[in-house]
Design a protein around this motif. Structure first.
Motif, PDB file in Angstrom:
ATOM      1  N   ASN A  82       0.811  -1.218   0.000  1.00  0.00           N
ATOM      2  CA  ASN A  82       0.000   0.000   0.000  1.00  0.00           C
ATOM      3  C   ASN A  82       0.855   1.283   0.000  1.00  0.00           C
ATOM      4  OD1 ASN A  82      -2.397   1.268  -0.121  1.00  0.00           O
ATOM      5  ND2 ASN A  82      -2.834   1.173   2.085  1.00  0.00           N
ATOM      6  N   ASP A  85       0.470   5.869  -4.805  1.00  0.00           N
ATOM      7  CA  ASP A  85      -0.251   7.124  -4.603  1.00  0.00           C
ATOM      8  C   ASP A  85      -1.721   6.919  -4.968  1.00  0.00           C
ATOM      9  OD1 ASP A  85      -1.343   9.695  -4.714  1.00  0.00           O
ATOM     10  OD2 ASP A  85       0.532  10.583  -5.426  1.00  0.00           O
ATOM     11  N   ARG A  86      -2.473   6.512  -3.968  1.00  0.00           N
ATOM     12  CA  ARG A  86      -3.868   6.137  -4.198  1.00  0.00           C
ATOM     13  C   ARG A  86      -4.684   7.301  -4.777  1.00  0.00           C
ATOM     14  NH1 ARG A  86      -7.292   2.013  -1.895  1.00  0.00           N
ATOM     15  NH2 ARG A  86      -5.438   1.128  -0.963  1.00  0.00           N
ATOM     16  N   GLU A  87      -4.469   8.458  -4.239  1.00  0.00           N
ATOM     17  CA  GLU A  87      -5.284   9.595  -4.672  1.00  0.00           C
ATOM     18  C   GLU A  87      -5.016   9.939  -6.142  1.00  0.00           C
ATOM     19  OE1 GLU A  87      -4.926  13.133  -2.168  1.00  0.00           O
ATOM     20  OE2 GLU A  87      -5.822  14.230  -3.859  1.00  0.00           O
ATOM     21  N   TYR A  88      -3.746   9.948  -6.502  1.00  0.00           N
ATOM     22  CA  TYR A  88      -3.373  10.243  -7.885  1.00  0.00           C
ATOM     23  C   TYR A  88      -3.982   9.209  -8.829  1.00  0.00           C
ATOM     24  CZ  TYR A  88      -0.278  11.287 -11.875  1.00  0.00           C
ATOM     25  OH  TYR A  88       0.229  11.622 -13.113  1.00  0.00           O
ATOM     26  N   GLU A  90      -6.538   7.306  -8.363  1.00  0.00           N
ATOM     27  CA  GLU A  90      -8.001   7.389  -8.440  1.00  0.00           C
ATOM     28  C   GLU A  90      -8.466   8.582  -9.253  1.00  0.00           C
ATOM     29  OE1 GLU A  90      -9.377   7.115  -4.420  1.00  0.00           O
ATOM     30  OE2 GLU A  90      -9.025   4.932  -4.385  1.00  0.00           O
ATOM     31  N   THR A  91      -7.771   9.708  -9.149  1.00  0.00           N
ATOM     32  CA  THR A  91      -8.273  10.896  -9.837  1.00  0.00           C
ATOM     33  C   THR A  91      -7.682  11.079 -11.229  1.00  0.00           C
ATOM     34  OG1 THR A  91      -6.610  12.207  -8.699  1.00  0.00           O
ATOM     35  CG2 THR A  91      -8.807  12.202  -7.737  1.00  0.00           C
ATOM     36  N   CYS A  92      -6.487  10.562 -11.487  1.00  0.00           N
ATOM     37  CA  CYS A  92      -5.829  10.873 -12.762  1.00  0.00           C
ATOM     38  C   CYS A  92      -5.699   9.679 -13.698  1.00  0.00           C
ATOM     39  CB  CYS A  92      -4.434  11.454 -12.518  1.00  0.00           C
ATOM     40  SG  CYS A  92      -4.422  12.900 -11.465  1.00  0.00           S
ATOM     41  N   GLY A 164       2.409   8.396  -8.767  1.00  0.00           N
ATOM     42  CA  GLY A 164       1.901   9.768  -8.850  1.00  0.00           C
ATOM     43  C   GLY A 164       2.959  10.763  -9.266  1.00  0.00           C
ATOM     44  N   ASP A 388       0.309  18.508 -13.295  1.00  0.00           N
ATOM     45  CA  ASP A 388      -0.562  18.102 -12.194  1.00  0.00           C
ATOM     46  C   ASP A 388      -1.421  16.890 -12.542  1.00  0.00           C
ATOM     47  OD1 ASP A 388       0.373  20.314 -10.761  1.00  0.00           O
ATOM     48  OD2 ASP A 388      -1.083  21.603 -11.756  1.00  0.00           O
TER      49      ASP A 388
END
Ligand code: SF4
Ligand code: SF4
Ligand code: SF4
Ligand code: FES
Lengths: 531, 359
Positions: A82, A85-88, A90-92, A164, A388
């Motif tokens: 884990n 970069d989970r956020e990256y 998921e969003t990108c 990310g 970004d």
């Protein structure tokens, strides 16, 4: 490159994979070395202990051709621990689930077995990469010159997206281009499937745009063939006439015997060059061209920077600029092209037709040039792509890939792996550097670089002549025993006709990119009776 | 990040209340240079860390003892600096006179004549004869490298070459050996340059302020003041370094890096710096050639181009446009590749055009 050279020296973490930068891109390497002096971590992944590895915080000598297994193993750790970069993601990005499923098939122990390194080293690489953000990834032909070159590239991109790191300063995926204007030749549409600015020939809108700009009949809609297929075409008769501009295919392509057979089968071969070469021997017509400092024009470097090239003297004899020669032939095909200088070609054709270059004009190139995309004349250029995490084509695509072994692997008859590349003091087939005073003194002949351990096993002393043999040919060269090369590997370059690695290399190609597997084939080595 | 500004008084003795503004973190030298105030330097080089070795940049600063070097002294708000007091100029002059005494600075025999910072400083300080007698013993030149000549006797020990090699190119091939008046620039184990780890990048030559490091291939091709400088892009690898061609009568005599330019920031490698003279090779192709009976004969452009066009037309008529193919050069300029793909698509009617993108 998604990023710029200037960022190398400021980077905090650099992963250099399949790149012999200190020899092939020395100035870029100096920036990477500067970064390490400023405290950056440098992970060098290369079967050889390359010059750059001397500056590395970690050198990972994976087996030739095991890159995907290695990268999948690293990504396996990133996901199972884990660390990604989970956020990256998921969003990108899209495609995470498929990538996850694939890399889960590569636990470090399995990767390690394929790569010939410790499983814990793979874990260590993953943890180090995840600990420092952003990290820059740089690669060169060690990644692309494999039958799985395209997948190697995808794998590098997967890793950087998972971390990310794409779209950040001092991050990104950064292929260093081997030749000064490979980037430009591709941008200009010297590719079988796209017009200038990567506009597909299969797209009717693009075709009609170019047709009206060029004031010509309908343009062909079927993508053409790539260079290896052209050579095969010469042999099987589907290609009759062949036009070679400024390339010495008889030395640069894998399996010289075969390439020369192809070239000699041409019904009509035109070579346009500045010197007679091994390739021009096969020509029916040779056209003499202006060289580097005899031309006004532009080059585009690896970081997409369009920069000026300027004239200092006239070409010798009656030789002419290349664009002029093409224009004269077009005239004989009934086409009246008006542009009469490189500047005019750029300002009134190229910049009008390629949207990513629309804002580039010669008058804007007086200083440090401009990095495309430059969509308008007021646009300052784009040092950093996908800023970004906003990808030019929507979301970044994670694409799972599997490892495959090289097309030819060692066996009893050919027990060594041959890998090839460039050396510091020469460039390609020495058409140019071989004629620059002094460079031959710095490096005068090819050698077979091999491990002292193999040397001892075969009774070969440093500097002794050896025969290196593959299924395609053989060469006689000096052995260069160096502990930079691991046991089982022979390393050679293609600068000298005598002892050129391409007498040996395997014409096996990546099915998509048609890049040859210069980095791996099987050879045998034997000691020669010494004179 | 907002930069903090600082205000200094420089040479206020001559110019009433002369206040100059700099940025926090700059040295006294940097603030002065940014404001057009001249301070002589020798060991300083803007691309490399300050060294403080030559003492030509010494100044006087109120409330500071002695004469600190401007190149290493941080500028502080409110500082009162004088760059050309009588005593400062006198010390500078002595420094120069000592340099002249410990060496063989015969400009008539030097390739850097007219392009030498020592020569300029000596002229500026109006030194007319060498005052000191020393036990200076000349050392032999090292011309082992095909590219670089090292003449220790012209060296002023500014250390720029050492920093260029260590800090810019990070090769660490050379260093200062021994101390005091015996000091000289040496390779590891004092071998010749050719036998050292030197990679012949020539960065040391580029930064040497005098004629102690010069380019072998440039010898006899022209004097510094005769050169025209033309900016261009390196023809070798994909870094695309920016370079100055030093040109006399249409011939490149040597190449230097464009300082501070992107992407190379004043650096070049051995190929870029020294690989230019293939242009002048006698083996260049000078006229079109047509194969006849197994060998090549010279031809005019019209004859060669007519033949190319006729054969391509014939083959296209007989076998269709996809029976022709071409490879463009990934070394030549963009405009050439553009033109070639246009010829293939619009002229010949095929997309069989490619380049060596993959090697
Ligand atoms: S040529 Fe380059 S490597 Fe050699 S001493 Fe000079 S700076 Fe160092
Ligand atoms: S060789 Fe040149 S750069 Fe090096 S210390 Fe001597 S004078 Fe300075
Ligand atoms: S000078 Fe060296 S590093 Fe720079 S572009 Fe030329 S070959 Fe590449
Ligand atoms: S320039 Fe400041 S001490 Fe040399």
């Amino acid at each position: 490159m998604t990023n710029s050279f200037a960022e190398f020296s400021r980077a905090k973490m650099i992963l250099a994979i399949g790149t012999n930068m200190t020899e092939a891109h020395p100035v870029a390497a100096s920036f990477v070395k500067n970064a390490t002096a400023n405290g950056a971590q440098l992970i060098v992944v290369d079967p050889r202990r390359s010059g750059l590895a001397d500056f590395a915080t970690l050198h990972v000598p994976i087996r030739v051709g095991s890159d995907i297994a290695f990268l999948n193993g690293v990504m396996n750790v990133l996901i199972t621990e884990n660390l990604y970069d989970r956020e990256y993601v998921e969003t990108c990005c899209t495609g995470f689930e498929a990538l996850r499923a694939k890399v889960l098939e590569y636990p470090p122990e399995r990767s390690a077995e394929i790569c010939g390194i410790e499983a814990d080293t793979i874990r260590e690489v993953a943890r180090q990469l995840a600990a420092v953000k952003p990290a820059m990834l740089a690669y060169t032909l060690g990644i692309t010159e494999h039958i799985c070159g395209m997948n190697n590239v995808l794998s590098c991109a997967n890793l950087q997206m998972l971390l990310g790191n794409v779209g950040l300063e001092c991050g990104g995926v950064n292929p260093l281009r081997g030749q000064n204007n490979v980037q430009g030749a591709c941008d200009m549409g010297a590719l079988p499937n796209v017009f200038p600015g990567y506009q597909a020939v299969a797209d009717p809108k693009a075709r009609s745009k170019f047709q009206s700009a060029w004031n010509c009949g309908s343009l062909p809609d079927k993508p053409g063939i790539m260079m290896p297929q052209m050579l095969e075409g010469l042999l099987n008769g589907s290609i009759k006439a062949f036009y070679v501009f400024g390339e010495n295919l008889a030395n640069t392509e894998p399996d010289i015997h075969h390439v020369e057979k192809c070239l000699s089968s041409a019904e009509f071969l035109v070579c346009q060059d500045i010197f007679p070469t091994e390739t021009t021997r096969f020509a029916h017509v040779i056209l003499p061209a202006a060289a580097w400092s005899e031309n006004d024009g532009t080059f585009t470097n690896s970081e997409r920077r369009v920069n000026r090239v300027r004239t200092v003297s006239e070409p010798p004899g009656i030789s002419k600029p290349n664009w002029w020669i093409f224009k004269q032939i077009a005239a004989r095909f009934g086409q009246n092209w008006s542009s009469d200088s490189a500047r005019e070609l750029w300002d009134s054709e190229i910049s009008q037709l390629a949207p990513s270059l629309a804002g580039v004009r010669y008058e804007r190139l007086e200083g440090d040039g401009l990095q495309w995309p430059v969509p308008s004349e007021t646009h300052p250029g784009t040092p950093l792509m996908h800023k970004d995490g906003k990808f030019t084509c929507g979301l970044g695509q994670l694409i799972p890939v599997d490892w495959i072994p090289p097309a030819e692997v060692p066996d009893e008859e050919y027990p060594f792996v041959l890998s090839t590349g460039r050396r510091l003091f020469h460039y390609h087939t020495r058409t140019q550097t071989g004629r620059a005073l002094g460079l031959n003194e710095l490096l005068g002949e090819e050698t077979a670089d091999m491990s002292p351990i193999d040397g001892a096993a075969l009774g070969i002393q440093n500097g002794e002549m050896v025969r290196v043999k593959s299924r395609r040919g053989e060469v006689t060269v000096k052995a260069n025993l160096t502990d930079r090369v691991p046991p089982g590997l022979i390393w050679m370059a293609f600068h000298f006709r005598e002892g050129c690695a391409n007498w040996l290399t395997n014409p096996a190609f990546d099915p998509v990119t048609q890049t040859a597997e210069y980095k791996a084939c099987a050879v045998a080595v034997e000691k020669l009776p010494q004179a | 990040m907002k930069e903090e500004t600082i205000t200094l008084t420089v040479n206020g003795r001559d110019v009433k209340d002369r206040k100059i503004v700099g940025k926090k973190g700059q040295t006294v030298l940097e603030v002065c240079r940014d404001n057009g105030i001249y301070i002589p330097t020798l060991c300083h080089h803007p691309q490399m860390p300050p060294y403080g070795g030559c003492r030509l940049c010494i100044v006087q600063i109120d409330n500071m003892r002695g004469m600190p070097p401007a190149c290493t002294t941080p500028a502080v708000d409110g500082m009162v600096v004088n760059t050309h007091t009588e005593s400062v100029v006198r010390v500078r002059k002595t420094v120069l006179e000592l340099l002249l005494a410990y060496g063989d600075h015969n400009c008539l025999l030097c390739d850097s004549n007219g392009d030498c910072e020592l020569q300029n400083l000596v002229y500026e300080h109006q030194i007319e004869h060498i005052r000191f007698k020393t036990d200076f013993v000349p050392k032999p030149k090292d011309d082992s490298s095909p590219m670089i000549v090292r003449d220790h006797n012209k060296c002023v020990l500014c250390g720029r070459c050492v920093r260029a090699c260590l800090n810019l190119q990070m090769n660490g091939a050379i260093d200062i050996a021994e101390r005091g008046s015996n000091a000289y620039i040496a390779t590891f184990n004092n071998t010749s340059l050719m036998d050292s780890v030197c990679v012949n990048c020539g960065q040391c030559v580029e930064v040497c302020p005098v004629g102690a490091l010069t380019e072998k291939k440039a010898k006899g091709l022209g004097r510094a003041w005769e050169m025209e400088k033309v900016r261009t892009t390196c023809p070798y690898c994909g870094v695309g370094c920016q370079m100055w061609l030093h040109v006399k009568d249409g011939r490149i005599t040597r190449i230097s890096a464009v300082e501070e330019a992107q992407p190379n920031e004043g650096r070049l490698c051995v190929k870029g710096r020294f690989g230019y003279d293939f242009i002048y090779s006698e083996e260049r192709l000078k006229t079109p050639l047509i194969r006849e009976n197994g060998s090549f004969r010279e031809a005019s452009w019209d004859e060669a181009l007519d033949l190319v066009a006729a054969r391509f037309k014939e083959i296209i008529a007989k076998h269709g446009p996809d029976s022709v193919a071409g490879v463009s050069s990934s070394r030549s300029i963009n405009e050439d590749s553009y033109q070639m793909q246009k010829l293939f698509r619009a002229g010949f009617g095929t997309n069989n055009i490619d380049n060596c993108a993959r090697t």
